[in-house]
Design a protein around this motif. Structure first.
Motif, PDB file in Angstrom:
ATOM      1  N   UNK A 151       1.958  -5.030  -5.156  1.00  0.00           N
ATOM      2  CA  UNK A 151       1.351  -5.245  -3.624  1.00  0.00           C
ATOM      3  C   UNK A 151       0.263  -4.577  -4.785  1.00  0.00           C
ATOM      4  N   UNK A 152       1.006  -3.677  -5.450  1.00  0.00           N
ATOM      5  CA  UNK A 152      -0.540  -2.761  -6.119  1.00  0.00           C
ATOM      6  C   UNK A 152      -0.976  -3.209  -7.440  1.00  0.00           C
ATOM      7  N   UNK A 153       0.049  -4.517  -8.009  1.00  0.00           N
ATOM      8  CA  UNK A 153      -0.998  -5.224  -8.711  1.00  0.00           C
ATOM      9  C   UNK A 153      -1.341  -6.457  -8.746  1.00  0.00           C
ATOM     10  N   UNK A 154      -0.930  -7.439  -7.491  1.00  0.00           N
ATOM     11  CA  UNK A 154      -1.535  -8.056  -7.334  1.00  0.00           C
ATOM     12  C   UNK A 154      -3.024  -7.827  -6.612  1.00  0.00           C
ATOM     13  N   UNK A 155      -3.035  -6.630  -5.580  1.00  0.00           N
ATOM     14  CA  UNK A 155      -4.229  -6.168  -4.950  1.00  0.00           C
ATOM     15  C   UNK A 155      -4.965  -5.387  -5.763  1.00  0.00           C
ATOM     16  N   UNK A 156      -4.641  -4.678  -7.428  1.00  0.00           N
ATOM     17  CA  UNK A 156      -5.278  -4.185  -8.187  1.00  0.00           C
ATOM     18  C   UNK A 156      -5.946  -2.345  -7.581  1.00  0.00           C
ATOM     19  N   UNK A 157      -5.211  -1.805  -6.738  1.00  0.00           N
ATOM     20  CA  UNK A 157      -4.504  -0.657  -5.215  1.00  0.00           C
ATOM     21  C   UNK A 157      -4.262   0.045  -6.676  1.00  0.00           C
ATOM     22  N   UNK A 158      -5.402   1.345  -7.793  1.00  0.00           N
ATOM     23  CA  UNK A 158      -5.112   1.989  -7.954  1.00  0.00           C
ATOM     24  C   UNK A 158      -4.215   3.677  -6.959  1.00  0.00           C
TER      25      UNK A 158
END
Length: 604
Positions: free
Chosen positions: A337-344
């Motif tokens: 999910x972090x990769x998909x949403x580019x959530x640092x």
């Protein structure tokens, strides 16, 4: 008066002339492929037919190379994978034996040439109960050199835990240190392990086939379609569950109890399913539709949009309800999910293992999305989630009493968090969302590591606080049906006597009838000082030790992280004091009980 047996004069003196003639006539019309198939079929019959004696090998025959599969399993998953791989390996022409680690002598490792280890990890990186002894042996100075061994290791675990697949890592490292050569890299599987196991077996099988058949002239063994060479398998399994009917879901804690515990009755009518006290029931469940709707709303996704889950094409809403895990959070979701949403922030959290475990323990998938909502593609969401896995519940009934029913004791997981109501996936399904008369998919998970003594005259001690009482209700029903003479002693605990004495009427009847000889109760909140089952054990130390010395079997069921450890520590203290032993000797005493299958645990 005896009948005359035909004289054996065929090959190796095994077949009579008539049998040899009939065999030649039967195989004469067959082509080479058909002959190969028949050889596998006959080999399967020879292995599975009870009472059939294998013929002695001819003089000078070379022993056939074989594969040994060792499994260590707490809930049955590793055992199931081992048995499935055995069937696949046999179909590829290999001679295979599957052995529970508890039944395997460590010194025999030096006699193995090709070994497959399939093992789960239990608790905080611990081996399952049936693997403890072998795990200790391969790490000890007594372990032999294994320079001629070729092996493969498959681990089953849950990536939500810190020591993911630790037992598999241990076996892999120790076998290599002893001189063994890995056939391929260790594979570590998460809870949705089917695809990983399939990919692993597809790589391993040709390697083993080349190894085992290199230079040999043995005919290929091919499994007969639809026929198991390992004996009749159960009709209903995790992958092929039975569509059962919910008969009853009744709350058995009081109105003012801090717990909501249900007695669940399920009909197995017309299934032919058989189970034993100690087994578990696997329950497939659907997610709460209200939770699914909220997740779709947070991500602004259309539930009717088509997505793919594996080879299945279905609507996003259907996938979220019936195919994907939403109530348990796991590291792989955070990472994807972090990769998909580019959530640092989530990416940084994924790198901090302790902080990540603490974060996941408090949140379901919908909570994570609510904190970090973003624009995301429907298929990307699906790909970031892992598949639903069935939940296992200790069976609370004996078929000697309930026949074609199965009973469960289920604690409803229900709480408020982050401003929203939450429920457990399977417990909410069974206790709240499934109506009586509705259908649910179930299967029986055998547990040969939690069995009543074979001799019904053997005394037993049962320690089961909370829903841990479930298998002991089954034990008592079975002992009553057996008219067993062995003494029975129950240790049970819960918060309050008036609100939480599960199956109180039944236990009181068994005491009155003389079936239950002793009952020791620990209601933690009925006095200022909290009292738990381990305290009751210590209070009864002298008699507990006497029962053990008289051959009693000891059973513990319930929470693994606290209760089971506290009970074990109490038992060590009891043996140390009453047996006048050192702490080390007392620990060894309990280890010996476990090895003799007199100390068994069903913990979760």
């Amino acid at each position: 008066m005896s009948s005359k047996q035909p004289q054996a004069s065929g090959p190796a003196g095994i077949l009579s002339d008539a049998q040899w003639h009939n065999l030649q006539q039967a195989v004469a019309p067959l082509n080479p492929s058909q002959l190969t198939w028949v050889s596998g079929y006959l080999a399967g019959l020879a292995q599975s037919s009870p009472g059939m004696m294998a013929a002695a090998p001819a003089a000078g025959a070379v022993a056939e190379a074989k594969l040994t599969i060792l499994y260590g399993s707490q809930t049955g998953n590793a055992k199931g994978v081992a048995e499935e791989y055995k069937a696949q390996a046999e179909s590829a022409g290999m001679t295979v034996s599957v052995v529970n680690m508890a039944d395997f002598k460590g010194k025999k490792l030096k006699d193995e040439t090709h070994l497959v280890v399939i093992v789960s990890t239990h608790g905080e990186g611990d081996p399952p109960d049936d693997a403890i002894e072998l795990h200790e042996f391969v790490g000890s100075k007594k372990a032999p050199k294994l320079d001629g061994l070729k092996y493969a290791v498959l681990g089953l675990g849950d990536s939500s835990y810190e020591f993911f697949c630790q037992t598999a890592k241990d076996f892999d490292q120790r076998l290599a240190a002893l001189g063994g050569t890995p056939l391929l890299d260790r594979v570590e599987c998460d809870v949705d392990y089917d695809s990983d196991v399939s990919a692993w077996s597809e790589k391993l099988t040709p390697l083993l086939k080349d190894e085992l058949q290199n230079g040999q002239q043995n005919a290929e063994v091919v499994a007969m379609p639809g026929v198991s060479l390992t004996g009749a398998a159960a009709n209903y399994t995790k992958k092929n569950p039975f569509s059962a009917t919910l008969l009853e879901s009744q709350k058995i804690t009081g109105r003012d109890s801090v717990k909501d515990i249900r007695h669940i009755e399920v009909s197995l009518e017309d299934s032919g399913i058989q189970y034993q006290p100690g087994d578990a029931l696997g329950v497939w469940f659907s997610n709460d539709p209200l939770m699914v709707d909220r997740l779709l709303e947070l991500l602004a996704l259309d539930g009717s949009q088509a997505v793919n889950v594996g080879d299945d094409s279905l609507s996003l809403r259907d996938a979220l309800r019936n195919k994907l895990e939403l109530t348990q959070s796991y590291p792989s979701f955070i990472k994807h999910y972090a990769e998909i949403t580019q959530n640092t922030a989530l990416s940084q959290l994924a790198e901090d293992r302790p902080a990540l475990r603490e974060y996941l323990a408090e949140r379901q998938i919908v909570d994570i999305v609510a904190e970090h909502s973003a624009k995301i593609d429907a298929q990307a969401l699906v790909d970031s989630l892992r598949g639903i896995t069935p939940r296992l519940y200790s069976i609370a009934s004996s078929q000697a009493e309930v026949e074609d029913e199965v009973h469960l004791t289920v604690a409803l997981v229900e709480y408020d968090a982050f401003g929203q109501p939450h429920q457990g996936g399977a417990s909410g399904f069974l206790c709240k969302r499934l109506e009586e008369g509705a259908e649910l998919n179930v299967f029986v998970e055998k547990n040969d590591n939690f069995r009543l003594p074979e001799d019904p005259n053997t005394p037993i001690i049962m320690v089961g606080p909370g829903t841990g009482i479930a298998p002991f209700r089954a034990f008592m029903q079975e002992r009553e049906a057996q008219e067993a003479e062995g003494k029975n002693w129950l240790f049970f605990g819960n918060p309050n006597f008036t609100q939480d004495f599960l199956y109180q009427v039944e236990w009181q009847r068994w005491v009155k009838d003389g079936l239950l000889n002793k009952i020791s109760l620990a209601f933690s909140r009925d006095q200022q000082e909290k009292i738990y089952v381990q305290h009751r054990l210590l209070e009864q130390a002298e008699e507990v030790y006497q029962w053990l010395q008289q051959g009693a079997h000891l059973y513990v069921c319930g929470d693994a992280n606290r209760m089971a450890k506290d009970v074990h520590d109490a038992l060590v203290s009891i043996v140390e004091q009453q047996g006048q032993m050192t702490r080390e000797q007392a620990t060894e005493y309990l280890t010996d009980l476990r090895k003799a299958k007199r100390y068994q645990k069903d913990v979760y």
